[in-house]
Design an enzyme around this catalytic site. Structure first.
Site, mmCIF file in Angstrom:
data_model
loop_
_atom_site.group_PDB
_atom_site.id
_atom_site.type_symbol
_atom_site.label_atom_id
_atom_site.label_comp_id
_atom_site.label_asym_id
_atom_site.label_seq_id
_atom_site.Cartn_x
_atom_site.Cartn_y
_atom_site.Cartn_z
ATOM 1 C CB CYS A 214 -1.022 0.081 1.172
ATOM 2 S SG CYS A 214 -1.751 1.512 1.397
ATOM 3 C CE1 TYR B 103 -5.407 2.895 -5.488
ATOM 4 C CE2 TYR B 103 -3.863 4.697 -5.318
ATOM 5 C CZ TYR B 103 -4.075 3.558 -5.135
ATOM 6 O OH TYR B 103 -3.087 2.863 -4.411
#
Length: 360
Positions: free
Chosen positions: A68, A199
């Protein structure tokens, strides 16, 4: 989100990216533009304990996944500041299911300090039936087993400002008061257009939404290239919080964002200034030695099944080029200011051989 550096709009969050949606769940917004859930647990761990959680060595456990980018920020800052013996770290595996991140890397599949199989258990211990994203990074209160916060942007700032008493000798000042306004401004646009911009490209549900995100991303990367062409670091002449936040996106760019998220105008290796800047940071103690390319690729390609239905993880790209000379020293700058580099990673926190070009 309580930190103004990354804004308070609905552009950030975890359940649809690094948090609790299922491994075969939906990440793409069929309506068009991806909007990030930004509802985090805003409780803070502070020197004065104003929220009921004072800074105390050994009391808390930082839970991360090396996959992450948001968690990677905290791993780097903790290393640079030398907080390893003060704030322990649990490392979840690179993938998760609908319930949450799991400790499948640990013997018996349980975190050895918290004794739990899933991060979800710490969230439920404080908030039964918690309905938002079970995200990393998260800090857990060890005595109660309850999550304290998952507000990742505030966590790194608090490590710099609230945990100062426990910084190692020679720790750099990553958030100097004289530069905070500029750092916050840079962080704001980098978050909106780059950190979250990749994203927005990857999870766009329409051609129009994708193209808007794509142009915004590369316009900002061009802006960053121009800014960094004549200076070694983003703000001032030393490494700051701003460099940490940009680095964790850049280091993932060619491995996942270029192909998986369709951010393919250019690879990072085809953007000379940013590529040299990223290699400079990668070779700086505390940065590259936290990067696990295997975990990064497995997370994105295995978890985002609506983008990559087969779950096949690509073998490339080759990584040896991360170690090539970058030439950024010619721009001057002092990486750690008046401080010193951190020591090598602890044995139990070293990235496995084969997952990084630095091994061996």
């Amino acid at each position: 989100m309580s930190n103004t550096a990354e804004g308070s709009s609905s552009a950030d969050g975890g359940s649809t990216t690094e948090g609790g949606s299922g491994a075969k769940g939906s990440y793409v917004n069929p309506g068009g533009e991806f909007t990030r859930d930004q509802r985090y647990i805003a409780t803070r761990i502070t020197a004065d304990g104003r929220d009921g959680y004072p800074v105390e060595p050994g009391r808390y456990r930082l839970v991360v996944s090396r996959a992450c980018p948001w968690a990677n920020r905290v791993i780097i800052v903790r290393r640079l500041l030398g907080l390893e013996d003060v704030l322990s770290m649990g490392i979840a595996g690179p993938t998760h299911d609908a319930r949450s991140w799991t400790f499948d890397l640990d013997p018996g599949g349980r975190d050895p300090v918290l004794g739990i199989e899933r991060l979800q258990e710490a969230f439920f211990a404080r908030f039964p039936g918690y309905e938002r994203g079970i995200t990393v990074p998260a800090i857990v209160d060890v005595p109660t087993g309850q999550v304290v916060t998952n507000d990742y942007a505030q966590i790194t700032l608090d490590l710099s400002t609230q945990w100062r008493e426990y910084h190692r000798s020679g720790a750099p000042d990553l958030y100097p008061e004289a530069l905070r306004e500029e750092i916050d401004e840079v962080n704001g646009v980098v978050f909106s257009d780059v950190n979250n911009g990749v994203y927005r490209c990857g999870f766009a549900g329409s051609q129009q939404a994708y193209e808007r995100a794509y142009r915004r991303l590369f316009d900002r990367l061009d802006w960053l290239s121009a800014r960094l062409e004549g200076q070694r670091y983003l703000v001032g002449d030393t490494i700051t919080e701003a460099d940490v936040r940009l680095f964790t996106t850049l280091v993932r760019f060619d491995a996942v964002y270029h192909g998986h998220f369709k951010c393919n105008r250019q690879k990072l290796t085809e953007q000379p200034v940013l590529w040299a800047y990223a290699r400079d940071l990668f070779g700086t103690p505390g940065f590259g030695d936290t990067i696990d390319f295997d975990h990064i690729k497995r997370h994105y390609y295995e978890v985002h099944r609506d983008i990559n239905p087969t779950g096949v993880v690509p073998l490339g790209p080759e990584l040896d080029n991360w170690l090539e000379p970058h030439g950024r020293e010619a721009l001057g700058g002092r990486p750690f200011g008046d401080g010193t580099p951190p020591p090598p990673p602890r044995t139990d926190e070293t990235v496995p051989a084969g997952h990084t070009p630095l091994a061996g």
